[in-house]
Design a protein around this motif. Structure first.
Motif, PDB file in Angstrom:
ATOM      1  N   LEU B 278       0.790  -1.173  -0.027  1.00  0.00           N
ATOM      2  CA  LEU B 278       0.228   0.063   0.155  1.00  0.00           C
ATOM      3  C   LEU B 278       1.447   1.071   0.037  1.00  0.00           C
ATOM      4  N   ASN B 279       1.914   1.484   0.451  1.00  0.00           N
ATOM      5  CA  ASN B 279       2.717   2.119   0.757  1.00  0.00           C
ATOM      6  C   ASN B 279       3.333   2.785  -0.484  1.00  0.00           C
ATOM      7  N   LYS B 280       3.672   1.455  -1.242  1.00  0.00           N
ATOM      8  CA  LYS B 280       5.201   1.243  -2.138  1.00  0.00           C
ATOM      9  C   LYS B 280       3.680   2.814  -3.147  1.00  0.00           C
ATOM     10  N   LYS B 281       2.460   2.401  -3.154  1.00  0.00           N
ATOM     11  CA  LYS B 281       1.617   2.683  -3.833  1.00  0.00           C
ATOM     12  C   LYS B 281       0.980   4.261  -3.450  1.00  0.00           C
ATOM     13  N   ASN B 282       1.879   4.309  -2.730  1.00  0.00           N
ATOM     14  CA  ASN B 282       1.246   5.643  -2.434  1.00  0.00           C
ATOM     15  C   ASN B 282      -0.278   5.555  -1.549  1.00  0.00           C
ATOM     16  N   ILE B 283      -0.993   4.621  -1.201  1.00  0.00           N
ATOM     17  CA  ILE B 283      -2.050   4.512  -0.717  1.00  0.00           C
ATOM     18  C   ILE B 283      -2.105   4.532   0.292  1.00  0.00           C
ATOM     19  N   LYS B 329     -15.456   4.519   9.074  1.00  0.00           N
ATOM     20  CA  LYS B 329     -16.907   5.331   8.191  1.00  0.00           C
ATOM     21  C   LYS B 329     -16.047   6.330   7.466  1.00  0.00           C
ATOM     22  N   GLU B 330     -14.555   6.568   7.565  1.00  0.00           N
ATOM     23  CA  GLU B 330     -13.629   7.525   7.110  1.00  0.00           C
ATOM     24  C   GLU B 330     -13.362   7.147   5.960  1.00  0.00           C
ATOM     25  N   CYS B 331     -13.203   5.664   5.689  1.00  0.00           N
ATOM     26  CA  CYS B 331     -12.583   4.497   4.494  1.00  0.00           C
ATOM     27  C   CYS B 331     -13.436   4.549   3.756  1.00  0.00           C
ATOM     28  N   LYS B 332     -12.406   3.920   2.162  1.00  0.00           N
ATOM     29  CA  LYS B 332     -13.586   3.713   1.096  1.00  0.00           C
ATOM     30  C   LYS B 332     -14.109   2.427   1.486  1.00  0.00           C
ATOM     31  N   TYR B 333     -12.584   1.610   2.192  1.00  0.00           N
ATOM     32  CA  TYR B 333     -12.074  -0.400   1.699  1.00  0.00           C
ATOM     33  C   TYR B 333     -11.992  -0.446   2.984  1.00  0.00           C
ATOM     34  N   ASP B 361     -16.873  -1.627   1.419  1.00  0.00           N
ATOM     35  CA  ASP B 361     -16.298  -2.423   0.145  1.00  0.00           C
ATOM     36  C   ASP B 361     -15.493  -3.452   0.879  1.00  0.00           C
ATOM     37  N   ILE B 362     -15.539  -4.602   0.937  1.00  0.00           N
ATOM     38  CA  ILE B 362     -15.087  -5.502   2.383  1.00  0.00           C
ATOM     39  C   ILE B 362     -13.949  -6.506   1.363  1.00  0.00           C
ATOM     40  N   LEU B 363     -12.678  -5.677   1.318  1.00  0.00           N
ATOM     41  CA  LEU B 363     -11.759  -7.051  -0.079  1.00  0.00           C
ATOM     42  C   LEU B 363     -10.955  -7.698   1.455  1.00  0.00           C
ATOM     43  N   SER B 364     -11.235  -9.176   1.072  1.00  0.00           N
ATOM     44  CA  SER B 364     -10.981  -9.797   1.575  1.00  0.00           C
ATOM     45  C   SER B 364      -9.582 -11.159   1.060  1.00  0.00           C
ATOM     46  N   LEU B 365      -9.089 -11.686   2.724  1.00  0.00           N
ATOM     47  CA  LEU B 365      -7.560 -12.591   2.088  1.00  0.00           C
ATOM     48  C   LEU B 365      -8.301 -14.053   2.368  1.00  0.00           C
ATOM     49  N   ARG B 366      -8.911 -13.659   3.331  1.00  0.00           N
ATOM     50  CA  ARG B 366      -9.329 -14.317   3.236  1.00  0.00           C
ATOM     51  C   ARG B 366     -10.018 -15.950   2.885  1.00  0.00           C
ATOM     52  N   CYS B 367      -9.529 -17.248   3.510  1.00  0.00           N
ATOM     53  CA  CYS B 367     -10.174 -18.269   2.320  1.00  0.00           C
ATOM     54  C   CYS B 367     -11.528 -18.880   2.351  1.00  0.00           C
ATOM     55  N   ILE B 384      -4.545  -4.870  -4.629  1.00  0.00           N
ATOM     56  CA  ILE B 384      -3.572  -3.335  -4.553  1.00  0.00           C
ATOM     57  C   ILE B 384      -4.360  -3.252  -6.447  1.00  0.00           C
ATOM     58  N   ASP B 385      -4.044  -4.043  -7.425  1.00  0.00           N
ATOM     59  CA  ASP B 385      -4.412  -3.429  -8.579  1.00  0.00           C
ATOM     60  C   ASP B 385      -5.921  -3.086  -8.614  1.00  0.00           C
ATOM     61  N   MET B 386      -6.189  -4.061  -7.792  1.00  0.00           N
ATOM     62  CA  MET B 386      -7.996  -3.506  -7.786  1.00  0.00           C
ATOM     63  C   MET B 386      -8.394  -1.895  -7.592  1.00  0.00           C
ATOM     64  N   ILE B 387      -7.518  -2.376  -5.502  1.00  0.00           N
ATOM     65  CA  ILE B 387      -7.524   0.053  -5.909  1.00  0.00           C
ATOM     66  C   ILE B 387      -7.532   1.053  -6.954  1.00  0.00           C
ATOM     67  N   LYS B 388      -6.131   0.304  -6.819  1.00  0.00           N
ATOM     68  CA  LYS B 388      -5.489   1.845  -7.878  1.00  0.00           C
ATOM     69  C   LYS B 388      -6.408   1.608  -8.670  1.00  0.00           C
ATOM     70  N   ILE B 389      -7.016   1.231  -9.718  1.00  0.00           N
ATOM     71  CA  ILE B 389      -8.024   1.090 -10.677  1.00  0.00           C
ATOM     72  C   ILE B 389      -9.070   1.773 -10.157  1.00  0.00           C
ATOM     73  N   ASP B 390      -9.350   1.581  -8.746  1.00  0.00           N
ATOM     74  CA  ASP B 390     -11.163   2.453  -8.161  1.00  0.00           C
ATOM     75  C   ASP B 390     -10.852   4.319  -8.610  1.00  0.00           C
ATOM     76  N   LEU B 391      -9.089   3.687  -7.888  1.00  0.00           N
ATOM     77  CA  LEU B 391      -8.890   5.064  -7.284  1.00  0.00           C
ATOM     78  C   LEU B 391      -8.593   5.838  -8.637  1.00  0.00           C
ATOM     79  N   ASN B 392      -8.561   5.026  -9.703  1.00  0.00           N
ATOM     80  CA  ASN B 392      -7.907   6.104 -10.379  1.00  0.00           C
ATOM     81  C   ASN B 392      -6.108   6.526 -10.339  1.00  0.00           C
ATOM     82  N   LEU B 393      -5.676   5.184  -9.363  1.00  0.00           N
ATOM     83  CA  LEU B 393      -4.514   6.485 -10.013  1.00  0.00           C
ATOM     84  C   LEU B 393      -3.247   5.751 -10.702  1.00  0.00           C
TER      85      LEU B 393
END
Lengths: 337, 393
Positions: B278-283, B329-333, B361-367, B384-393
């Motif tokens: 996340l930090n690498k992609k500035n999120i 509440k402040e967050c998008k994901y 939106d809940i993004l889960s890495l859970r099995c 990360i790819d999904m968030i990037k597209i979603d946020l237009n990064l």
């Protein structure tokens, strides 16, 4: 890396020297038969007057001087290469020979004499020695502020140019006769070396070379660089002075008697290291001397015989053999590691 | 009793003092590490100790005998060195290089007797160099060369060894191997070792004493646990950006600045990786609720906009949960790392339910599926790819 056994190296180099001597004794404008000469040594045959003249007045002094001077130049180059940690320095590159030439030129061209210099071979030696040492000291003076060896070598070359310019300047105003004798001197030749000169130069060269051999231990430590050498207890300042003095004494002595001879000082140490595959000075010092002697003998053989009766200058031959050899060795260096 | 002692060393060049007031006391067999930013004068101090630079002031004594009053050869029997300069001698085998170390002990022509040869062999054994001895030194790798240079120093048989950045040029395996050799030398052979190192994390693992240098002064001196603290390192190295964690020996790049868009629930190794991605992609992100002993805790502290933390091994308190809900509440994901949701981790399921109720939106890495309308991913990079597209990064 496979090491060659020391006795084998020395034996092979010694045989090479014997062969080179053999060729030089027999071949020339008059060919002598090797068997005839052997008869003199082993069967007590009397030499004819003719043979005796050729051998003792011309060939043997010439052979001895080639051995002595070739060996000395090679050792001189070896010391400089150790000092500068650079395989392409030699008395020529660093302006030592040009310095000697400038001083010798001054005395030949202006016919100046200094009473305390005396006459005879010793005068020329002293003048040439002073010239070599002065140009070397000048290089060393700049060595303190030069931050890399490359800079230092360029400085050496520049000092060489200045000395040559000085010599050329004097040539402009000198008499033709003097110019010719300087030219002859600066071509470098072993002809005209007398027994007197040989005696004097052996008194200088042999002790210097033997002394160099006894410096093997610090010379070896010096291969790791001055900082490591110092950490092992070498007095670096003293050792630097020793290296330069020994090297200058050797090249000055040769230059004084035989003129500046190029490429022996650069090529032979290099060639020896690569063929003997060692950097151990205890092996290298005698090997370099032997190979230097053989190299010079063979070069002198070509100088005498190639266009006989015309005689080439020794530098012409050493450069023709030495320069391509150095290029070839440098170009192929990576492949052999 | 102290073995090697320096008093008020002043080091530098004729016209410029680099470091002043260098004092240290070492017992026999101790290791001193010099630590400090580039250009702080570590090498200058070492060069002055080895007499490659003239001391501008002060004294260095070995057993009360002043080093600089000794003859060069005596000095060489007291102190050996490994320098930073890389040597490239022609046509020399590793064995020949090591043998030169016997210099101060051999006769005038440098003949090696039986004793010398035994010591050389032993020195090579200490650095595990037996297979290298007949190879040409120039053809060795950096790590092998360094070991040979250390063997050379060992066979000089001096009680003190000085090494200038012995680990530079070496990869991590060789670094460990080399420090292990040095550590053995100090404990088994009682060699006193002075060296400079760049790797702060390694210093605390090998040094008995540390000299931390900053701006021409000794900033701190003492045992590593006292000298190497987060604040001391940050100050000495002027770490305005990024952060160094002395507990873990871990470095993080500067954190990205901005409004947090993501709340990461859960810790562990996977969280560590996610924070960095996340930090690498500035999120920017919040994280929680972590226990103080979670391995993701330090990373999160360095990189997250805020981290909700609870003391280890206790139930999560209510105020921490409320604070997390505010952030969510402040967050998008909300990203669910997939840690266990049982036991003291129960609070995290409450947070996920809260996100679901607030339509975040809940993004889960859970099995397994939690039936919270979450989108499931099998790798961090896909999230990360999904968030990037979603946020237009």
């Amino acid at each position: 890396m496979k090491k060659i056994k020391t006795p084998i190296i020395l034996l092979v180099l010694f045989l090479l020297l014997i062969i080179a001597i053999g060729i030089n004794i027999t071949k020339g404008s008059v060919d002598l038969n090797l068997k005839d000469i052997m008869d003199v040594i082993f069967n007590n045959r009397e030499l004819t007057k003719f043979e005796s003249n050729i051998l003792f007045k011309i060939r043997i002094p010439r052979i001895l001087s080639a051995i002595l001077f070739g060996g000395a130049l090679s050792i001189s180059g070896f010391l400089l290469q150790t000092f500068f940690k650079n395989p392409i320095v030699g008395p020529f590159v660093l302006g030592i020979s040009s310095g000697a030439k400038l001083f010798v030129g001054f005395f030949i061209l202006t016919s100046a004499t200094l009473p305390f210099l005396g006459l005879g071979p010793f005068r020329l030696f002293l003048v040439s020695f002073i010239g070599s040492m002065l140009s070397m000291l000048l290089v060393l003076y700049f060595a303190k502020s030069a931050d890399s060896i490359t800079v230092l070598i360029v400085i050496g070359i520049m000092i060489g140019y200045i000395a040559s310019a000085g010599t050329n300047f004097m040539i402009t105003f000198a008499s033709e006769k003097n110019i010719v004798s300087l030219h002859n001197w600066s071509q470098g030749s072993f002809s005209g070396i007398t027994w007197d000169m040989l005696e004097l130069s052996s008194w200088i060269i042999l002790p210097t070379v033997i002394f160099t051999f006894f410096l093997s231990k610090p010379l070896e430590a010096y291969l790791l660089g001055e900082n490591y050498a110092k950490s092992m207890g070498i007095n670096i300042k003293l050792f630097r002075v020793l290296l330069i003095t020994l090297s200058s004494v050797l090249s000055a002595c040769v230059t004084a008697f035989a003129g500046p001879i190029s490429f022996v000082g650069i090529a032979v140490p290099h060639l020896t290291r690569l063929t003997t595959k060692t950097s151990n000075p205890r092996v290298l010092t005698p090997s370099i001397f032997l190979l230097g002697a053989s190299f010079t003998l063979i070069a002198d053989y070509f100088a005498r015989t190639l266009f006989s009766p015309a005689e080439l200058s020794i530098s012409t031959v050493t450069s023709f053999i030495g320069a391509p050899l150095v290029i070839w060795l440098m170009a192929n260096r990576r492949k052999r590691v | 009793m102290s073995f090697l002692k320096s008093r008020n060393l002043k080091v530098g060049y004729a016209k410029r003092t680099v470091v002043e007031d260098v004092n240290f006391d070492l017992k026999k067999g101790e290791i001193l590490c010099l630590l400090g930013p580039n250009g702080s004068g570590k090498s200058t101090i070492l060069k002055s100790i080895t007499d490659h630079l003239k001391l501008l002031g002060g004294t260095i004594c070995i057993l009360e005998k002043e080093l600089n009053n000794m003859k060069p050869k005596e000095r060489a029997k007291e102190m050996s060195v490994v320098l930073t300069e890389r040597i490239a001698p022609e046509m020399m085998t590793a064995l020949e290089i090591v043998s030169i170390g016997r210099y101060p002990h051999t006769n005038h022509i440098g003949k090696l007797n039986k004793n010398d040869k035994e010591i050389i062999e032993e020195s090579i054994k200490i650095v595990n160099g037996q297979s290298l001895i007949n190879k040409e030194f120039k053809s060795l790798s950096d790590g092998e060369k360094q070991r040979i240079m250390i063997a050379r120093a060992i066979c000089q048989e001096a009680d003190t060894m000085v090494l200038d950045e012995p680990t530079s040029y070496l990869d991590i395996r060789y670094k460990i191997e080399l420090l292990n050799i040095l550590s053995k030398l100090s404990t088994e052979k009682k060699k006193t070792i002075i060296m400079s190192l760049h790797e702060i994390d390694l210093v605390s693992k090998i040094a008995d004493k540390v000299l931390l240098i900053k701006d021409g002064k000794i900033f701190k001196y003492g045992p590593p646990e006292e000298v190497i603290t987060n604040s001391a390192i940050e100050e000495a190295y002027n770490l305005g950006v990024g952060c160094f964690n002395t507990t873990l020996g871990n470095v993080e790049l500067p954190k990205s600045i901005g409004e947090a868009k993501v709340f990461v629930i859960g810790g562990g190794e996977r969280a560590n990786n996610l924070y960095r991605e996340l930090n690498k992609k500035n999120i920017c992100f919040f994280s929680g609720i972590l226990f103080k002993n979670d391995i993701a805790y330090n990373t999160s502290k360095s990189l997250a906009n805020d981290t909700i933390v609870e003391e280890s091994f206790i139930d999560i308190k209510l105020d921490k949960i409320d604070k997390s809900k505010e952030y969510i509440k402040e967050c998008k994901y909300v990203i669910d790392i997939g840690q266990s949701l049982e036991g003291i981790n129960r609070a995290n399921i409450e947070l996920l339910n809260f996100a679901f109720e607030n339509c975040i939106d809940i993004l889960s890495l859970r099995c397994e599926d939690l039936n919270l309308n979450e989108k499931r991913f099998d790798t961090i990079s896909k999230i990360i790819d999904m968030i990037k597209i979603d946020l237009n990064l």
